[in-house]
Design an enzyme around this catalytic site. Structure first.
Site, mmCIF file in Angstrom:
data_model
loop_
_atom_site.group_PDB
_atom_site.id
_atom_site.type_symbol
_atom_site.label_atom_id
_atom_site.label_comp_id
_atom_site.label_asym_id
_atom_site.label_seq_id
_atom_site.Cartn_x
_atom_site.Cartn_y
_atom_site.Cartn_z
ATOM 1 N N PRO A 1 0.833 -1.243 0.081
ATOM 2 C CA PRO A 1 0.032 -0.127 -0.037
ATOM 3 C C PRO A 1 0.974 1.456 -0.021
ATOM 4 C CG PRO A 1 -0.068 -0.931 2.261
ATOM 5 C CD PRO A 1 0.844 -2.030 1.218
ATOM 6 N N GLY B 1 4.239 1.918 2.190
ATOM 7 C CA GLY B 1 5.019 2.210 3.192
ATOM 8 C C GLY B 1 6.588 2.827 2.389
ATOM 9 N N ASP C 1 2.713 -1.426 -8.759
ATOM 10 C CA ASP C 1 2.159 -2.586 -8.191
ATOM 11 C C ASP C 1 0.859 -2.703 -9.149
ATOM 12 O OD1 ASP C 1 0.867 -4.402 -6.321
ATOM 13 O OD2 ASP C 1 2.379 -3.668 -4.976
ATOM 14 N N ASP D 1 9.942 -5.040 -3.300
ATOM 15 C CA ASP D 1 9.467 -5.405 -2.227
ATOM 16 C C ASP D 1 8.205 -6.436 -2.637
ATOM 17 O OD1 ASP D 1 9.366 -6.386 0.658
ATOM 18 O OD2 ASP D 1 7.772 -4.943 1.074
ATOM 19 N N LYS E 1 11.905 -12.980 -0.938
ATOM 20 C CA LYS E 1 11.112 -13.696 -0.133
ATOM 21 C C LYS E 1 10.954 -15.092 -0.424
ATOM 22 C CE LYS E 1 8.536 -9.211 -0.203
ATOM 23 N NZ LYS E 1 7.883 -8.892 1.187
#
Ligand SMILES: C[S@@+](CC[C@H](N)C(=O)[O-])C[C@H]1O[C@@H](n2cnc3c(N)ncnc32)[C@H](O)[C@@H]1O
Length: 306
Positions: free
Chosen positions: A185, A187, A203, A241, A270
């Site tokens: 969102p 950050g 995104d 990210d 990740k």
């Protein structure tokens, strides 16, 4: 050295594993001497271990007769010591109480790395203390804590970006261009924008409207993998990210490296299920890069290239 406290070298290196990642550190090290909860000792000089949060260099073994003698011996070496207690908690804390208190502060961002020498110690048994005067992290147990902004950013993901920028000792300069992949969102976009930089936030999901309306931010609501570097043009920082398989992120990073259009990278790798050590080694092998597990990382690693 305190009177009566005999000190001898161990020929070990200590590795304090990130919380929950002892198996990863043991797998990276191969052979170990002992595992005490998250503290692992292995023979010889330091070996590469990205899941280690703090390396204890050349620890000494001190034979101690009393609590007072232990504290005196530590104080004689240097002022600041972080206790890692895996057992004998009461005795360890009684020794700790006789040392100068550490009182780590929540740091503002940006901040410089602390320069005061900080050692680490533990009790192996009631009369044997292991103490490393030099450690890899200037923070107790490698744990960096920031004074958080609880109102402006939409989540706490920015803390790992702050930590990465603090550890690499660099951050975007006003006017520089940052590409923030997997931005929703928002950050990271918020943290990048706060430096005075311009941000392109990419995104498939929308950004928090508060973030999307920031003045130096452009939103591209699309897949990060469909971006063609030549269409975007040169960027000063490529940040990612994105939730994706590490192999897919490596492909994206290679595309941007080959294009020569990103000056600096900060990417979260990740993992789902088992940790893929082989892909971690592929990232680590990229010249000039650094791979680390941050205090604010979960089952993920942060890869940077300056
Ligand atoms: C952990 S979140 C990112 C949080 C963000 N860094 C922040 O600070 O708010 C991961 C993001 O990756 C995005 N994502 C997943 N696949 C994507 C893709 N192919 N392209 C762009 N973003 C993607 C998800 O929509 C999600 O918003």
């Amino acid at each position: 050295m305190g009177e009566g406290a005999a000190a001898e070298p161990t020929n070990w290196t200590g590795y304090l594993a990130a919380r929950g990642y002892v198996d990863e550190v043991v797998a990276e090290l191969g052979s170990v001497v002992a595992v005490h909860d998250r503290l692992i000792f292995a023979e010889g000089p330091p070996r590469p271990s990205v899941w280690t949060q703090n390396v204890w260099y050349a620890p000494l073994r001190l034979s101690i007769g009393s609590i007072g003698e232990a504290a005196k011996a530590l104080r004689a070496i240097q002022r600041n010591w972080a206790l890692y207690a895996f057992h004998l908690h009461r005795r360890a804390h009684l020794i700790e109480a006789q040392l100068p208190p550490l009182r780590p502060k929540r740091l503002p961002f940006p901040t410089d790395l602390p320069t005061a020498p900080l050692g680490s110690w533990t009790l192996l048994d009631a009369n044997t203390l292991i103490a490393a005067q030099h450690c890899s992290s200037p923070f107790p147990h490698g744990e960096v804590e920031f004074a958080e902004n609880k109102t402006a950013p939409p989540n706490r993901a920015y803390l790992k970006l702050w930590e990465a920028l603090t550890l690499i000792g660099a951050r975007p300069k006003p006017g520089e261009l940052c590409l923030d992949l997997g931005a929703s969102p928002g950050g990271w976009s918020w943290a990048l924008h706060e430096t005075g930089a311009r941000v392109i936030a990419v995104d498939k999901a929308p950004l928090d409207p508060k973030i999307a309306s920031m003045p130096r931010l452009t939103v591209l609501q699309q897949s990060a993998f469909a971006l063609v570097p030549e269409d975007v043009g040169p960027v000063d920082w490529l940040c990612s990210d994105v939730v994706c398989y590490p192999q897919r992120l490596l492909g994206l990073v290679r595309r941007w490296l080959d294009a020569g259009l990103a000056r600096r990278f900060i990417c979260t790798i990740k993992f789902q299920g088992e940790t893929d050590h082989a892909i971690a080694r592929e990232f680590a092998a990229i010249p000039g890069s650094r791979l680390m597990h941050l205090h604010h990382n979960k089952h993920e690693l942060t890869w940077t290239k300056l």
